[in-house]
Design a protein around this motif. Structure first.
Motif, PDB file in Angstrom:
ATOM      1  N   HIS A 256       0.848  -1.192   0.000  1.00 15.97           N
ATOM      2  CA  HIS A 256       0.000   0.000   0.000  1.00 15.97           C
ATOM      3  C   HIS A 256       0.890   1.250   0.000  1.00 15.97           C
ATOM      4  CE1 HIS A 256      -2.987   2.938   1.258  1.00 15.97           C
ATOM      5  NE2 HIS A 256      -3.906   2.041   0.952  1.00 15.97           N
ATOM      6  N   PRO A 257       0.561   2.243  -0.815  1.00 17.30           N
ATOM      7  CA  PRO A 257       1.405   3.448  -0.843  1.00 17.30           C
ATOM      8  C   PRO A 257       1.596   4.093   0.530  1.00 17.30           C
ATOM      9  CG  PRO A 257      -0.084   3.443  -2.718  1.00 17.30           C
ATOM     10  CD  PRO A 257      -0.479   2.272  -1.860  1.00 17.30           C
ATOM     11  N   PHE A 296      -6.957   7.945   1.412  1.00 18.06           N
ATOM     12  CA  PHE A 296      -5.560   8.367   1.295  1.00 18.06           C
ATOM     13  C   PHE A 296      -5.300   9.167   0.017  1.00 18.06           C
ATOM     14  CE2 PHE A 296      -0.961   7.043   0.572  1.00 18.06           C
ATOM     15  CZ  PHE A 296      -0.453   7.836   1.590  1.00 18.06           C
ATOM     16  N   ARG A 303      -1.625   7.897  -6.810  1.00 20.96           N
ATOM     17  CA  ARG A 303      -3.069   8.023  -7.064  1.00 20.96           C
ATOM     18  C   ARG A 303      -3.404   7.810  -8.546  1.00 20.96           C
ATOM     19  NH1 ARG A 303      -4.011  13.292  -5.241  1.00 20.96           N
ATOM     20  NH2 ARG A 303      -3.423  14.004  -7.309  1.00 20.96           N
ATOM     21  N   ILE A 304      -4.482   7.090  -8.772  1.00 21.79           N
ATOM     22  CA  ILE A 304      -4.934   6.876 -10.160  1.00 21.79           C
ATOM     23  C   ILE A 304      -5.969   7.960 -10.466  1.00 21.79           C
ATOM     24  CG2 ILE A 304      -6.079   5.268 -11.735  1.00 21.79           C
ATOM     25  CD1 ILE A 304      -5.142   3.007  -9.739  1.00 21.79           C
ATOM     26  N   CYS A 310      -9.492   6.954  -7.814  1.00 20.11           N
ATOM     27  CA  CYS A 310      -9.168   6.924  -6.386  1.00 20.11           C
ATOM     28  C   CYS A 310      -9.962   7.961  -5.589  1.00 20.11           C
ATOM     29  CB  CYS A 310      -7.670   7.141  -6.181  1.00 20.11           C
ATOM     30  SG  CYS A 310      -6.688   5.768  -6.818  1.00 20.11           S
ATOM     31  N   PRO A 315     -11.585   1.602  -2.530  1.00 19.96           N
ATOM     32  CA  PRO A 315     -11.005   0.324  -2.951  1.00 19.96           C
ATOM     33  C   PRO A 315     -11.479  -0.806  -2.042  1.00 19.96           C
ATOM     34  CG  PRO A 315      -9.353   1.674  -1.829  1.00 19.96           C
ATOM     35  CD  PRO A 315     -10.595   2.502  -1.905  1.00 19.96           C
ATOM     36  N   CYS A 328      -6.437  -1.180  -1.947  1.00 19.72           N
ATOM     37  CA  CYS A 328      -5.886  -0.169  -2.856  1.00 19.72           C
ATOM     38  C   CYS A 328      -6.237  -0.556  -4.282  1.00 19.72           C
ATOM     39  CB  CYS A 328      -4.363  -0.120  -2.673  1.00 19.72           C
ATOM     40  SG  CYS A 328      -3.525   0.910  -3.887  1.00 19.72           S
ATOM     41  N   HIS A 329      -6.578   0.447  -5.097  1.00 20.71           N
ATOM     42  CA  HIS A 329      -6.946   0.177  -6.494  1.00 20.71           C
ATOM     43  C   HIS A 329      -5.769  -0.318  -7.342  1.00 20.71           C
ATOM     44  CE1 HIS A 329     -10.987   1.582  -6.157  1.00 20.71           C
ATOM     45  NE2 HIS A 329     -10.629   2.794  -5.794  1.00 20.71           N
ATOM     46  N   LEU A 330      -4.538  -0.178  -6.842  1.00 20.45           N
ATOM     47  CA  LEU A 330      -3.398  -0.675  -7.618  1.00 20.45           C
ATOM     48  C   LEU A 330      -3.379  -2.190  -7.687  1.00 20.45           C
ATOM     49  CD1 LEU A 330      -0.638   1.679  -6.184  1.00 20.45           C
ATOM     50  CD2 LEU A 330      -1.654   1.796  -8.465  1.00 20.45           C
TER      51      LEU A 330
HETATM   52 FE1  SF4 Z   1      -3.337   5.549  -3.649  1.00 25.18          FE
HETATM   53 FE2  SF4 Z   1      -5.502   5.023  -5.120  1.00 25.18          FE
HETATM   54 FE3  SF4 Z   1      -4.286   3.063  -3.757  1.00 25.18          FE
HETATM   55 FE4  SF4 Z   1      -5.651   4.953  -2.470  1.00 25.18          FE
HETATM   56  S1  SF4 Z   1      -6.487   3.445  -3.886  1.00 25.18           S
HETATM   57  S2  SF4 Z   1      -3.685   4.165  -1.928  1.00 25.18           S
HETATM   58  S3  SF4 Z   1      -5.206   6.752  -3.718  1.00 25.18           S
HETATM   59  S4  SF4 Z   1      -3.440   4.251  -5.456  1.00 25.18           S
END
Ligand code: SF4
Length: 336
Positions: A256-257, A296, A303-304, A310, A315, A328-330
């Motif tokens: 996670h970022p 976040f 961020r997408i 996002c 997510p 997280c969407h990644l």
């Molecule tokens: Fe970052 Fe998007 Fe993942 Fe949230 S969902 S942590 S904003 S990439």
């Protein structure tokens, strides 16, 4: 595998979709109320004899979570299963058993011990209130507990100010052990202590865990403490769990970022390890009015922005490796 109550096999405590919302004034001059979502639907499992760590910046909800487990705060919603039974609906005898079985050690050994009480009374108090032991039996048990935490029985006649910080934390541990608990909530147990003493207290807690098959919930912001003590770690951000994994997996492969940023800000475990520090911009947003979509997203370096994904869509939790869960969407379907 699940028990008849649906709890995970081997779990001593399971928290399901736990929430704590506080009603607060919505503005300085406003009388209308808003909801502060201190804990917003978290779920995790503490296995018997293991240590589960909750990490995150101050205000992320980890202490409120601990207070709910200790029944010091009423949850707004959710379930706290202890041996598969819901602590929030327990009747008198079961509740007494729960309160004895789940104890706590707090951060500040200077503040958590009554300065006017002798150490023997501080440690013996839970036994006086919750057991049928005689005064003589309590005295003997207090002596045993002091010895067990590396102090001496004769020190029961002293007052807290006659001890060092590390010794006081040992007294706090002895008090927590008095009722032979099975789970201890450790709320920042070493962060108020000198660095030189931290390892001693962590080693003591580990030895006690091995000896009594204790389970721990460790609340900490100091990542080295978490790495040293925990079997599994959950990372919290604005009242939600954003990542969870076994400790080594999380530290070796944070995904996670937010977890990456937390870890990049901590010192590496070895000076030869190069780590690029990720600087997060902006403050932690208010839990009264959290950001839409992923909480976040205003601070996220990854961020997408495509279709505002996002910023608009929360997510869902994805398992990226056995036991490694990321919100997280990644990762998962939305990353494809
Ligand atoms: Fe970052 Fe998007 Fe993942 Fe949230 S969902 S942590 S904003 S990439």
């Amino acid at each position: 595998m699940s028990t008849s109550n649906g709890s995970t096999n081997g779990a001593i405590l399971e928290v399901r979709d736990l929430k704590k919302y506080f009603r607060v004034n919505s503005g300085v001059f406003s009388r209308s109320k808003a909801s502060l979502k201190a804990v917003d639907g978290i779920s995790f499992v503490i296995e018997e004899g293991k240590t589960y760590g909750l990490v995150g910046e101050s205000g992320c909800g980890k202490t409120t979570t601990a207070k709910m487990i200790l029944l010091l705060e009423d949850p707004t919603e959710g379930t706290i299963l202890f041996d598969g039974e819901d602590a929030l609906t327990m009747k008198k005898d079961e509740l007494r058993n729960y309160k004895s079985s789940v104890q706590a050690v707090f951060q500040d050994p200077w503040a958590s011990l009554n300065p006017r009480m002798r150490v023997g009374s501080i440690i013996g108090e839970p036994l006086e209130v919750n057991s049928t032991m005689t005064k003589g039996e309590i005295k003997t048990r207090v002596g045993e507990l002091l010895t067990e935490v590396g102090l001496q029985a004769y020190q029961s006649t002293l007052f807290p100010h006659e001890f060092s910080g590390g010794q006081r934390q040992r007294i706090g541990v002895a008090r927590a052990l008095a009722l032979r608990p099975r789970l201890i909530v450790l709320d920042e147990p070493v962060s108020a202590l000198d660095v030189s003493i931290r390892a001693q207290i962590m080693n003591l807690l580990e030895d006690l865990q091995d000896e009594h098959n204790l389970s721990y919930l460790l609340i900490a912001h100091h990542l080295a403490t978490v790495r040293y003590m925990c079997d599994t770690v959950g990372v919290m951000y604005l009242g939600r769990l954003v990542e969870e994994a076994e400790t080594e997996e999380l530290f070796d492969n944070p995904q996670h970022p937010y977890t990456k940023a937390l870890m990049s800000a901590a010192l590496p475990s070895h000076p030869d390890i190069e780590r690029e520090e990720i600087i997060l911009t902006g403050e932690v947003p208010s839990p009264v009015d959290p950001p839409t979509g992923c909480h976040f997203h205003p601070r996220c370096p990854q961020r997408i922005d495509e279709e505002n994904l996002c910023a608009t869509t929360s997510p869902v939790r994805t398992e990226t490796a056995p036991g490694h869960k990321v919100v997280c969407h990644l990762y998962g379907d939305s990353s494809q």
